[in-house]
Write an enzyme that holds these catalytic residues in place. Sequence first.
Site, PDB file in Angstrom:
ATOM      1  N   GLY A  21       0.859  -1.184   0.000  1.00 41.45           N
ATOM      2  CA  GLY A  21       0.000   0.000   0.000  1.00 41.45           C
ATOM      3  C   GLY A  21       0.893   1.231   0.000  1.00 41.45           C
ATOM      4  O   GLY A  21       1.445   1.595   1.028  1.00 41.45           O
ATOM      5  N   GLU A  62      -8.544  14.620  18.577  1.00 41.29           N
ATOM      6  CA  GLU A  62      -8.316  15.521  17.444  1.00 41.29           C
ATOM      7  C   GLU A  62      -9.634  16.160  16.983  1.00 41.29           C
ATOM      8  O   GLU A  62      -9.673  17.367  16.713  1.00 41.29           O
ATOM      9  CB  GLU A  62      -7.675  14.685  16.334  1.00 41.29           C
ATOM     10  CG  GLU A  62      -7.223  15.396  15.103  1.00 41.29           C
ATOM     11  CD  GLU A  62      -6.738  14.355  14.067  1.00 41.29           C
ATOM     12  OE1 GLU A  62      -5.816  13.571  14.373  1.00 41.29           O
ATOM     13  OE2 GLU A  62      -7.313  14.312  12.965  1.00 41.29           O
ATOM     14  N   TYR A  63     -10.694  15.369  16.897  1.00 42.83           N
ATOM     15  CA  TYR A  63     -11.998  15.928  16.506  1.00 42.83           C
ATOM     16  C   TYR A  63     -12.410  17.064  17.438  1.00 42.83           C
ATOM     17  O   TYR A  63     -12.830  18.137  17.007  1.00 42.83           O
ATOM     18  CB  TYR A  63     -13.084  14.843  16.550  1.00 42.83           C
ATOM     19  CG  TYR A  63     -13.248  14.010  15.298  1.00 42.83           C
ATOM     20  CD1 TYR A  63     -12.210  13.216  14.831  1.00 42.83           C
ATOM     21  CD2 TYR A  63     -14.449  13.991  14.598  1.00 42.83           C
ATOM     22  CE1 TYR A  63     -12.363  12.429  13.707  1.00 42.83           C
ATOM     23  CE2 TYR A  63     -14.613  13.209  13.461  1.00 42.83           C
ATOM     24  CZ  TYR A  63     -13.573  12.425  13.022  1.00 42.83           C
ATOM     25  OH  TYR A  63     -13.724  11.653  11.901  1.00 42.83           O
ATOM     26  N   ASN A 107      -5.890   2.738   9.619  1.00 46.61           N
ATOM     27  CA  ASN A 107      -6.779   3.222  10.665  1.00 46.61           C
ATOM     28  C   ASN A 107      -7.933   2.235  10.820  1.00 46.61           C
ATOM     29  O   ASN A 107      -9.079   2.525  10.514  1.00 46.61           O
ATOM     30  CB  ASN A 107      -7.324   4.604  10.304  1.00 46.61           C
ATOM     31  CG  ASN A 107      -6.392   5.716  10.754  1.00 46.61           C
ATOM     32  OD1 ASN A 107      -5.538   5.527  11.612  1.00 46.61           O
ATOM     33  ND2 ASN A 107      -6.565   6.887  10.168  1.00 46.61           N
ATOM     34  N   ASP A 151       2.167  -1.944  -4.537  1.00 48.40           N
ATOM     35  CA  ASP A 151       0.851  -1.310  -4.586  1.00 48.40           C
ATOM     36  C   ASP A 151       0.202  -1.796  -5.867  1.00 48.40           C
ATOM     37  O   ASP A 151       0.885  -1.950  -6.896  1.00 48.40           O
ATOM     38  CB  ASP A 151       0.975   0.219  -4.592  1.00 48.40           C
ATOM     39  CG  ASP A 151      -0.374   0.888  -4.351  1.00 48.40           C
ATOM     40  OD1 ASP A 151      -0.559   1.489  -3.281  1.00 48.40           O
ATOM     41  OD2 ASP A 151      -1.262   0.798  -5.232  1.00 48.40           O
ATOM     42  N   LYS A 199      -4.870   4.761  18.870  1.00 48.58           N
ATOM     43  CA  LYS A 199      -4.940   5.659  17.717  1.00 48.58           C
ATOM     44  C   LYS A 199      -6.351   6.214  17.541  1.00 48.58           C
ATOM     45  O   LYS A 199      -6.534   7.389  17.192  1.00 48.58           O
ATOM     46  CB  LYS A 199      -4.504   4.928  16.444  1.00 48.58           C
ATOM     47  CG  LYS A 199      -4.602   5.759  15.154  1.00 48.58           C
ATOM     48  CD  LYS A 199      -3.778   7.047  15.227  1.00 48.58           C
ATOM     49  CE  LYS A 199      -3.465   7.626  13.849  1.00 48.58           C
ATOM     50  NZ  LYS A 199      -4.595   7.893  13.008  1.00 48.58           N
ATOM     51  N   SER A 249       0.363   8.211  13.337  1.00 42.67           N
ATOM     52  CA  SER A 249      -0.032   9.610  13.224  1.00 42.67           C
ATOM     53  C   SER A 249       1.132  10.423  12.684  1.00 42.67           C
ATOM     54  O   SER A 249       2.285  10.064  12.871  1.00 42.67           O
ATOM     55  CB  SER A 249      -0.459  10.157  14.587  1.00 42.67           C
ATOM     56  OG  SER A 249      -0.868  11.503  14.479  1.00 42.67           O
ATOM     57  N   ASN A 267      -7.462  10.149  17.595  1.00 47.05           N
ATOM     58  CA  ASN A 267      -8.235  10.856  16.573  1.00 47.05           C
ATOM     59  C   ASN A 267      -9.510  11.460  17.152  1.00 47.05           C
ATOM     60  O   ASN A 267      -9.946  12.536  16.716  1.00 47.05           O
ATOM     61  CB  ASN A 267      -8.585   9.907  15.420  1.00 47.05           C
ATOM     62  CG  ASN A 267      -7.401   9.665  14.506  1.00 47.05           C
ATOM     63  OD1 ASN A 267      -6.257   9.646  14.950  1.00 47.05           O
ATOM     64  ND2 ASN A 267      -7.666   9.482  13.226  1.00 47.05           N
ATOM     65  N   ARG A 286      -0.540   7.850   0.072  1.00 47.33           N
ATOM     66  CA  ARG A 286       0.071   9.027   0.689  1.00 47.33           C
ATOM     67  C   ARG A 286       0.892   8.642   1.931  1.00 47.33           C
ATOM     68  O   ARG A 286       2.028   9.076   2.098  1.00 47.33           O
ATOM     69  CB  ARG A 286      -1.060   9.974   1.084  1.00 47.33           C
ATOM     70  CG  ARG A 286      -0.666  11.351   1.472  1.00 47.33           C
ATOM     71  CD  ARG A 286      -1.924  12.104   1.896  1.00 47.33           C
ATOM     72  NE  ARG A 286      -2.732  11.264   2.793  1.00 47.33           N
ATOM     73  CZ  ARG A 286      -3.848  11.643   3.406  1.00 47.33           C
ATOM     74  NH1 ARG A 286      -4.332  12.839   3.178  1.00 47.33           N
ATOM     75  NH2 ARG A 286      -4.509  10.829   4.220  1.00 47.33           N
ATOM     76  N   MET A 287       0.319   7.807   2.787  1.00 45.99           N
ATOM     77  CA  MET A 287       1.027   7.428   4.010  1.00 45.99           C
ATOM     78  C   MET A 287       2.095   6.367   3.736  1.00 45.99           C
ATOM     79  O   MET A 287       3.256   6.513   4.128  1.00 45.99           O
ATOM     80  CB  MET A 287       0.032   6.892   5.052  1.00 45.99           C
ATOM     81  CG  MET A 287      -0.867   7.941   5.668  1.00 45.99           C
ATOM     82  SD  MET A 287       0.006   9.109   6.755  1.00 45.99           S
ATOM     83  CE  MET A 287       0.220   8.107   8.246  1.00 45.99           C
TER      84      MET A 287
END
Lengths: 311, 311
Positions: free
Chosen positions: A16, A190-191, A105, A39, A183, A131, A187, A19-20
């Site tokens: 995979g 974070e919200y 996630n 990927d 994690k 993160s 998050n 982006r991360m």
Amino acid sequence: MNADPLTPAPTLAMVGLGRMGANMARRLARGGAHVHGFDAQPEARAALADEPGVVLHASLADAVSALPAPRTVWLMLPAGEPSETALAELVARLAPGDLIVDGANANYLDSQRHARELEAHGLRFADCGVSGGVWGLANGYCLMYGADAEAAARLAPIARLLAPAPDRGWLHCGPPGSGHFVKMIHNGIEYGAMQAYAEGFALLEGKTEFDLDLAAVGELWRHGSVVRSWLLDLTVDALRDPDALDSVAPYVADSGEGRWTVDESVRQGTPAPVIALALMSRFASQGRADVGNRLLSLMRKGFGGHAVKTK
Amino acid sequence: MNADPLTPAPTLAMVGLGRMGANMARRLARGGAHVHGFDAQPEARAALADEPGVVLHASLADAVSALPAPRTVWLMLPAGEPSETALAELVARLAPGDLIVDGANANYLDSQRHARELEAHGLRFADCGVSGGVWGLANGYCLMYGADAEAAARLAPIARLLAPAPDRGWLHCGPPGSGHFVKMIHNGIEYGAMQAYAEGFALLEGKTEFDLDLAAVGELWRHGSVVRSWLLDLTVDALRDPDALDSVAPYVADSGEGRWTVDESVRQGTPAPVIALALMSRFASQGRADVGNRLLSLMRKGFGGHAVKTK
């Protein structure tokens, strides 16, 4: 960057390369790891073609075959179907003692199930919350993982390379599932914290008589104030573009972890009102409060004869 | 520490030598300012007796008399009656062109009124929000002030000494009132963000099967995570004491700025749901939800015959 020169550089497959995953592969390779990348999208592989230390493969089978035993495969796939499919294929291709790390996630309840299922095949499993977003390549990632002791020990040399520094920013939190749990809570916080900043800046903007410079106030708060934070740093970066606020729609997506945190609040019976309300506010921003608001408008008309705004 | 060696070191009176005022006097004196300190409490004055650069006075009149014209008087008194009393006395003792800086956590509507009243006497006024708490002496204070251009220019050399660095951490936000307005919003954000962290850590603690080390998770998040912040740093410092959570009652005070932020939300019609709910959660922690909760318990008994918990 490897903390201990006596520890051999780790070899792993990174599955995979979005982006991360792509940036994590880069950071690992630049830290001395031997990374075998895969990927399904050729473009994702092509983006890493110039990265020394990353060997790209056109199939999961090839990537796994390139690894020395015991193998380590790190998944950075979307949670749900893509991860489930890859896990099923890996069960067929890996051998007892091999380690799978799920860095997605994922819901921690799924990760607990994965650990049980893989254990039945003799495979080791670690669930690792990651993160750091797009800044992780340069700054390092914050890694929180759940695993048994043996899997955690295998993961540590990799974590030291991905983290901001070898001695911090990574933690073996507890048993399988606990990494994605921590994690998820991260998050959830974070919200709530993001929503608090958003509301505060909206009140600054709404006080038109003071004609406040939002970027200047945010920059001010970065130095010595109680609310200084990385989220504030990012907010100020965004506000420096005077057209930033006008350039986006007032629609805030949500991607699962906020909902799971509220599920967990309900499961435990531990109140998390602000996190829940931050999630509900996102739902409202998505237009999901419109039906209720139309009804309220009709009710006001019904009992009070108040005028309603039509479309 | 003075940014510009050509700017003469400022001279001012610091009125109110409590936790904030005393440390601000120290930081100013250590930066080269000439500080004339006054507090009605002899013990507050005594605590500064060994500070070179701070001259202590037994009355406000003496402190004011010691200043060269045009005078600068900085008030660090509790908002409300103590500040109003001092302002009234200063009107009698100061001369046109003198400057009063109110560094209290005052309501910005009061500060707008003070600016108008003092202007009628020819006095200049600046309202200055000060953030940094007990860490300000070492780290510097974040200063946000409202003032006209002349008062702001007079304040700048003092702000440069109090701030974390001469070139940052201080801002002339706008007209009189805007400094305390910005500080109020800062504190409102603080309410919401603190509540988000508190809820997240409570969910970690509530997941007993994982036996998570809250201090270790918090320390982890300080490095590379999206929720890293100074509030998190303080939380981790507190959690390092394993008895910390048991040592305090679950009662959270509130000191005005949260209420004013919610008032402002209502005044503007700008929603601030998370900040408001964080404030309401503090009210609940103070026992102010008990009547409602007793009623709910009675209602459940009334319509469903559910058992109620007695005292």
